[in-house]
Design a protein around this motif. Structure first.
Motif, PDB file in Angstrom:
ATOM      1  N   GLY A 140       0.704  14.277 -55.503  1.00 41.96           N
ATOM      2  CA  GLY A 140      -0.218  14.904 -54.562  1.00 41.96           C
ATOM      3  C   GLY A 140      -0.496  14.046 -53.351  1.00 41.96           C
ATOM      4  N   PHE A 141      -0.642  12.749 -53.561  1.00 41.44           N
ATOM      5  CA  PHE A 141      -0.947  11.836 -52.459  1.00 41.44           C
ATOM      6  C   PHE A 141       0.248  11.646 -51.527  1.00 41.44           C
ATOM      7  N   THR A 142       1.451  11.920 -52.000  1.00 39.85           N
ATOM      8  CA  THR A 142       2.630  11.837 -51.136  1.00 39.85           C
ATOM      9  C   THR A 142       3.082  13.222 -50.680  1.00 39.85           C
ATOM     10  N   TYR A 143       2.303  14.238 -50.980  1.00 46.15           N
ATOM     11  CA  TYR A 143       2.633  15.613 -50.595  1.00 46.15           C
ATOM     12  C   TYR A 143       1.579  16.236 -49.696  1.00 46.15           C
ATOM     13  N   GLY A 144       0.299  16.007 -50.007  1.00 45.61           N
ATOM     14  CA  GLY A 144      -0.775  16.580 -49.208  1.00 45.61           C
ATOM     15  C   GLY A 144      -0.735  16.199 -47.738  1.00 45.61           C
ATOM     16  N   PRO A 145      -0.501  14.909 -47.382  1.00 43.86           N
ATOM     17  CA  PRO A 145      -0.509  14.514 -45.964  1.00 43.86           C
ATOM     18  C   PRO A 145       0.760  14.876 -45.203  1.00 43.86           C
ATOM     19  N   GLN A 146       1.769  15.411 -45.895  1.00 43.86           N
ATOM     20  CA  GLN A 146       3.087  15.583 -45.277  1.00 43.86           C
ATOM     21  C   GLN A 146       3.091  16.495 -44.044  1.00 43.86           C
ATOM     22  N   PRO A 147       2.498  17.696 -44.069  1.00 46.88           N
ATOM     23  CA  PRO A 147       2.556  18.545 -42.877  1.00 46.88           C
ATOM     24  C   PRO A 147       1.938  17.902 -41.648  1.00 46.88           C
TER      25      PRO A 147
END
Length: 442
Positions: free
Chosen positions: A347-354
């Protein structure tokens, strides 16, 4: 001033709902196939229940990833030329039709070699759709967001992935429980694929009601769109494409252990756990992934995108081998614990992606840049992760070999976070410098 609470007005709610619902349906369709490879397709389409059939079945997951860049190029070109909204409607329709048709393909016992060929062709169509979908959904949400809420808004289309995983596992688990093992393998597995038709109708209704990105509308009004976005993208921003791909590859490879069907297959066929029970365990982990993804996006607005990424990758590294140790106990409660804790790093490497990807590229090539970085990262990370994992486990006789492979990929992602600048709140009307190196200060 960092955001302290989640508040969305009516228009913003409609935008994030359209991005989230569409992404959920897209990834429900994608995961239905991925999960079914280990549970059904090896037997029904690829020659039996042996290891070779399982490897071939898992390999078909990866084949579609090679068509994601093509989908990203086409959708990115048109998305940067005619708008984000039109591409989101098209990719959703393409994915839904492909998935529904999969549910109608006869088994290899009925039509021989034509069965796996048809299945793979439809999987390629899914890959084309997935390659173009993410960039449009992510940018629609982020480009509508206030500058200090991009991380939070961008997390909404991201949670469509764990919701899609939750939905896919839930529908498969319910179908397996209702039909029983024999009828599930015979015809019951087709029901979740055919249900995609209902979901697509709902998704199309939501997406056709959303407005175009205001950032794109401004670019269109001033006629500053690029006629061929790929040319300036690769001429001026190719280093960003590479770094963005490495960042996503590290997340995607680890994520595909659960979403790509490997853990489900390992638990059922090696640990001899009940299929329905394993699917339920993955559903619980999907809830954890959803929560950590939203938290990651929210924290990215408060502390920057890259610090949250780094925390996520460190958590992935630290938990890698304890994760497999707990899975090997074959204890359901410990497997659930292993999966849920695994999703914190995801989640921490996916949430900020956009938000990170959107702030990396200027508006006129943003869709192309984000989509192609995502698509290449998916090839490097998730395309053959389940196949590689199955091959490593078979060759070495231990699942810890898979842990070594994933630890190496995660370490590469962690290094990549130091090769790109953090630009939270950067004006979308200004083109960021094409050089990604952290020491290249403006």
């Amino acid at each position: 001033m960092p955001p302290t609470k989640i508040t969305l007005d009516r228009e913003h709610r409609r935008v994030v709902l359209a991005a989230m619902v569409g992404t959920t349906i897209e990834w429900y369709d994608f995961f239905i196939y991925a999960i079914s490879t280990g549970l059904v397709f090896a037997t029904q389409f690829f020659g039996g229940a042996g290891k070779n059939a399982l490897l071939v079945s898992f390999a078909t997951i990866g084949i579609s990833f090679f068509f994601r860049p093509l989908g990203a190029i086409v959708a990115g070109h048109l998305g940067d030329r005619v708008g984000r909204r039109a591409m989101l409607i098209f990719t959703l329709l393409l994915m839904g039709v492909s998935t529904a048709l999969m549910g109608l393909v006869p088994s290899s016992d009925a039509i021989g070699a034509a069965a796996p060929i048809l299945l793979v062709l439809l999987r390629i169509m899914q890959g084309l759709s997935a390659g173009g979908e993410w960039g449009g959904a992510a940018l629609l949400a982020v480009e509508h967001a206030p500058a200090d809420r991009r991380g939070l808004y961008g997390a909404f289309p991201q949670i469509g992935v764990p919701i899609g995983l939750l939905l896919a596992n839930g529908v498969l688990a319910a179908t397996a429980a209702i039909t029983g093992p024999d009828r599930f393998l015979d015809w019951g597995w087709r029901i979740p694929f055919l249900l995609s038709v209902v979901l697509i109708v709902f998704g199309m209704y939501i997406r056709t009601r959303v407005t175009e990105s205001p950032v794109f509308e401004e670019v269109k009004k001033t006629r500053t769109q690029s006629s061929v976005p790929l040319v300036p993208l690769f001429k001026h921003h190719w280093t960003l494409v590479i770094v963005g791909a490495l960042l996503f590859a590290a997340n995607n490879a680890v994520g595909y252990m659960a979403t790509g069907g490997y853990i489900q297959s390992y638990a059922v066929k090696t640990l001899h756990l009940d299929r329905t029970t394993v699917l339920a365990a993955v559903m619980i982990s999907a809830v954890g992934w959803l929560v950590s993804t939203m938290l990651g996006g929210w924290l990215a607005d408060r502390h920057g995108r890259l610090p949250i990424y780094r925390i996520g990758f460190v958590v992935q590294l630290a938990w890698m081998f304890p994760f497999f140790a707990l899975v090997n106990t074959a204890n359901l409660a410990l497997i659930i614990l292993a999966l849920v804790l695994f999703t914190i790093g995801l989640g921490f490497t996916y949430g900020p992606q956009p938000a990170l990807y959107a702030e990396m590229y200027p508006t006129r090539v943003r869709y192309s840049g984000a989509a192609i970085s995502y698509a290449i990262g998916a090839i490097l990370g998730g395309a053959f992760a389940p196949t590689i994992a199955e091959a490593l486990q078979t060759r070495t006789g231990t699942v810890y070999a898979v842990g070594v492979y994933l630890a190496i990929v995660t370490l590469i992602g962690l290094i990549a976070t130091f090769l790109v600048k953090d630009r939270p709140g950067t004006p979308f009307t200004e083109a960021p410098t094409p050089k990604p190196l952290a020491e290249d200060r403006p």
